[in-house]
Design a protein around this motif. Sequence first.
Motif, PDB file in Angstrom:
ATOM      1  N   GLU A   1      45.233  47.320  42.646  1.00  0.00           N
ATOM      2  CA  GLU A   1      44.458  48.018  43.384  1.00  0.00           C
ATOM      3  C   GLU A   1      43.854  49.424  42.934  1.00  0.00           C
ATOM      4  O   GLU A   1      42.804  50.028  43.033  1.00  0.00           O
ATOM      5  CB  GLU A   1      44.794  48.026  44.799  1.00  0.00           C
ATOM      6  CG  GLU A   1      44.490  46.811  45.463  1.00  0.00           C
ATOM      7  CD  GLU A   1      45.103  46.961  47.022  1.00  0.00           C
ATOM      8  OE1 GLU A   1      44.631  46.152  47.708  1.00  0.00           O
ATOM      9  OE2 GLU A   1      45.745  47.917  47.229  1.00  0.00           O
ATOM     10  N   LEU A   2      44.694  49.991  41.859  1.00  0.00           N
ATOM     11  CA  LEU A   2      44.496  51.292  41.249  1.00  0.00           C
ATOM     12  C   LEU A   2      43.558  50.988  40.044  1.00  0.00           C
ATOM     13  O   LEU A   2      43.333  52.102  39.733  1.00  0.00           O
ATOM     14  CB  LEU A   2      45.848  51.684  40.923  1.00  0.00           C
ATOM     15  CG  LEU A   2      46.957  52.237  41.819  1.00  0.00           C
ATOM     16  CD1 LEU A   2      48.195  52.521  41.022  1.00  0.00           C
ATOM     17  CD2 LEU A   2      46.319  53.256  42.937  1.00  0.00           C
ATOM     18  N   GLU A   3      43.399  49.739  39.734  1.00  0.00           N
ATOM     19  CA  GLU A   3      42.512  49.531  38.448  1.00  0.00           C
ATOM     20  C   GLU A   3      40.950  49.358  38.894  1.00  0.00           C
ATOM     21  O   GLU A   3      40.634  48.189  39.741  1.00  0.00           O
ATOM     22  CB  GLU A   3      43.195  48.288  37.747  1.00  0.00           C
ATOM     23  CG  GLU A   3      44.537  48.580  37.134  1.00  0.00           C
ATOM     24  CD  GLU A   3      44.996  49.737  36.557  1.00  0.00           C
ATOM     25  OE1 GLU A   3      43.931  50.148  35.579  1.00  0.00           O
ATOM     26  OE2 GLU A   3      45.798  50.378  36.696  1.00  0.00           O
ATOM     27  N   ASP A   4      40.288  50.006  38.304  1.00  0.00           N
ATOM     28  CA  ASP A   4      38.634  49.682  38.647  1.00  0.00           C
ATOM     29  C   ASP A   4      38.039  48.450  38.252  1.00  0.00           C
ATOM     30  O   ASP A   4      37.334  47.822  38.721  1.00  0.00           O
ATOM     31  CB  ASP A   4      37.770  51.079  38.255  1.00  0.00           C
ATOM     32  CG  ASP A   4      38.317  52.131  38.744  1.00  0.00           C
ATOM     33  OD1 ASP A   4      38.741  52.145  39.816  1.00  0.00           O
ATOM     34  OD2 ASP A   4      37.990  53.371  38.104  1.00  0.00           O
ATOM     35  N   ASP A   5      38.666  47.849  37.186  1.00  0.00           N
ATOM     36  CA  ASP A   5      38.255  46.550  36.578  1.00  0.00           C
ATOM     37  C   ASP A   5      38.961  45.376  37.049  1.00  0.00           C
ATOM     38  O   ASP A   5      38.668  44.333  36.595  1.00  0.00           O
ATOM     39  CB  ASP A   5      38.280  46.565  35.087  1.00  0.00           C
ATOM     40  CG  ASP A   5      39.534  46.741  34.511  1.00  0.00           C
ATOM     41  OD1 ASP A   5      40.312  47.273  35.056  1.00  0.00           O
ATOM     42  OD2 ASP A   5      39.875  46.304  33.352  1.00  0.00           O
ATOM     43  N   ILE A   6      39.850  45.386  37.914  1.00  0.00           N
ATOM     44  CA  ILE A   6      40.535  44.265  38.367  1.00  0.00           C
ATOM     45  C   ILE A   6      40.347  44.232  40.069  1.00  0.00           C
ATOM     46  O   ILE A   6      40.528  45.063  40.685  1.00  0.00           O
ATOM     47  CB  ILE A   6      42.094  44.119  38.085  1.00  0.00           C
ATOM     48  CG1 ILE A   6      41.929  44.211  36.439  1.00  0.00           C
ATOM     49  CG2 ILE A   6      42.753  42.916  38.724  1.00  0.00           C
ATOM     50  CD1 ILE A   6      43.574  44.470  35.893  1.00  0.00           C
ATOM     51  N   GLU A   7      40.275  42.829  40.321  1.00  0.00           N
ATOM     52  CA  GLU A   7      39.928  42.769  41.736  1.00  0.00           C
ATOM     53  C   GLU A   7      40.803  41.553  42.325  1.00  0.00           C
ATOM     54  O   GLU A   7      40.769  40.347  41.748  1.00  0.00           O
ATOM     55  CB  GLU A   7      38.545  42.345  42.153  1.00  0.00           C
ATOM     56  CG  GLU A   7      38.248  41.951  43.828  1.00  0.00           C
ATOM     57  CD  GLU A   7      36.856  41.784  44.079  1.00  0.00           C
ATOM     58  OE1 GLU A   7      36.512  41.484  45.299  1.00  0.00           O
ATOM     59  OE2 GLU A   7      36.169  41.393  42.963  1.00  0.00           O
ATOM     60  N   ILE A   8      41.681  41.918  43.389  1.00  0.00           N
ATOM     61  CA  ILE A   8      42.702  40.765  43.800  1.00  0.00           C
ATOM     62  C   ILE A   8      41.695  39.815  44.568  1.00  0.00           C
ATOM     63  O   ILE A   8      41.266  40.127  45.672  1.00  0.00           O
ATOM     64  CB  ILE A   8      43.606  41.319  44.663  1.00  0.00           C
ATOM     65  CG1 ILE A   8      44.682  42.165  43.904  1.00  0.00           C
ATOM     66  CG2 ILE A   8      44.625  40.208  45.101  1.00  0.00           C
ATOM     67  CD1 ILE A   8      45.275  41.771  42.757  1.00  0.00           C
ATOM     68  N   VAL A   9      41.608  38.464  44.222  1.00  0.00           N
ATOM     69  CA  VAL A   9      40.617  37.460  45.009  1.00  0.00           C
ATOM     70  C   VAL A   9      41.377  36.865  45.884  1.00  0.00           C
ATOM     71  O   VAL A   9      40.807  35.823  46.763  1.00  0.00           O
ATOM     72  CB  VAL A   9      39.803  36.862  44.127  1.00  0.00           C
ATOM     73  CG1 VAL A   9      38.784  37.762  43.296  1.00  0.00           C
ATOM     74  CG2 VAL A   9      40.546  35.909  43.037  1.00  0.00           C
ATOM     75  N   GLY A  10      42.773  36.815  45.823  1.00  0.00           N
ATOM     76  CA  GLY A  10      43.483  35.858  46.696  1.00  0.00           C
ATOM     77  C   GLY A  10      45.187  35.852  46.431  1.00  0.00           C
ATOM     78  O   GLY A  10      45.425  36.540  45.471  1.00  0.00           O
ATOM     79  N   GLU A  11      46.069  35.555  47.675  1.00  0.00           N
ATOM     80  CA  GLU A  11      47.267  35.517  47.285  1.00  0.00           C
ATOM     81  C   GLU A  11      47.817  34.046  47.798  1.00  0.00           C
ATOM     82  O   GLU A  11      47.460  33.739  48.797  1.00  0.00           O
ATOM     83  CB  GLU A  11      47.818  36.488  48.188  1.00  0.00           C
ATOM     84  CG  GLU A  11      47.710  37.803  47.775  1.00  0.00           C
ATOM     85  CD  GLU A  11      48.501  39.163  48.529  1.00  0.00           C
ATOM     86  OE1 GLU A  11      49.435  38.719  49.008  1.00  0.00           O
ATOM     87  OE2 GLU A  11      47.862  40.090  48.534  1.00  0.00           O
ATOM     88  N   ALA A  12      48.854  33.485  46.978  1.00  0.00           N
ATOM     89  CA  ALA A  12      49.378  32.333  47.378  1.00  0.00           C
ATOM     90  C   ALA A  12      50.790  32.448  47.284  1.00  0.00           C
ATOM     91  O   ALA A  12      51.484  33.173  46.426  1.00  0.00           O
ATOM     92  CB  ALA A  12      48.934  31.292  46.349  1.00  0.00           C
ATOM     93  N   SER A  13      51.824  31.762  48.408  1.00  0.00           N
ATOM     94  CA  SER A  13      53.028  31.940  48.333  1.00  0.00           C
ATOM     95  C   SER A  13      53.841  30.728  48.207  1.00  0.00           C
ATOM     96  O   SER A  13      54.827  30.819  48.388  1.00  0.00           O
ATOM     97  CB  SER A  13      53.313  32.220  50.082  1.00  0.00           C
ATOM     98  OG  SER A  13      52.792  31.331  50.898  1.00  0.00           O
ATOM     99  N   ASP A  14      52.955  29.711  47.845  1.00  0.00           N
ATOM    100  CA  ASP A  14      53.884  28.660  47.038  1.00  0.00           C
ATOM    101  C   ASP A  14      52.969  27.824  45.990  1.00  0.00           C
ATOM    102  O   ASP A  14      51.548  28.138  46.061  1.00  0.00           O
ATOM    103  CB  ASP A  14      54.190  27.503  47.955  1.00  0.00           C
ATOM    104  CG  ASP A  14      52.863  26.931  49.093  1.00  0.00           C
ATOM    105  OD1 ASP A  14      52.273  25.984  48.231  1.00  0.00           O
ATOM    106  OD2 ASP A  14      52.666  27.223  49.915  1.00  0.00           O
TER     107      ASP A  14
END
Length: 230
Positions: A25-38
């Motif tokens: 989240e500190l990077e301007d050019d990267i966006e977290i689009v989802g999280e998976a737990s398995d």
Amino acid sequence: MQRKIGLLLADDHTLFRQGLRRIFELEDDIEIVGEASDGENASQMALDIQPDVVLMDINMPKMTGVDATRLIKETAPEIKVLILSIHDDEAYIFETIRAGANGYLLKDVESNVLVDAVRQVAEGSSFIHPQVTTKLLDEFKRLSEQVYDGDFESSHEPSLNYEWQSILTQREMEILKLMAEGKSNRTIGEVLYISEKTVKNHVSSILGKLSVDDRTQAVITAAKRSWVIL
């Protein structure tokens, strides 16, 4: 505006995922689009969301990261998968590469290296943790020795052949030799006094000329053709 790299985080440890999220989240050019737990959820989300990169753990419930990687690459090969694992033994490394992973990092990697790895993989390069690279090259050396043993007497040292001259440029061959030594793009640039971007361009050209997908396959191909000795 520059398009952001869409990143999917796949790890069964919630606290670890949260830590990764804070890093990116500190990077301007990267966006977290989802999280998976398995693994099952990771593969399904990847195919639904179509992220640029999946940062994948190996040991996850329902489906391993290796199987999830294989499913993703078989269905959507354009999605890049970067493995982030605690395991540094050859069995895991080779299994993930065979499954189609674009890179392999250990979880003790520094955050800036992790971020750089995501960027490089998103651009189409491979990224292998230095500690892992050493193990890979040791295994390639063993495999290449088996190939040589089939063509030479055991006491005969394999000699380099120069078929590469009709395929690669002199500069590309210099870079390929340094790749075979496990050197990163940055280190290769420092050795040859050229920019890291120029190295990346040469590596892409090498992969295209050898009809391979990543640096690892390029080194194996060169060893089998006796262009380099590992």
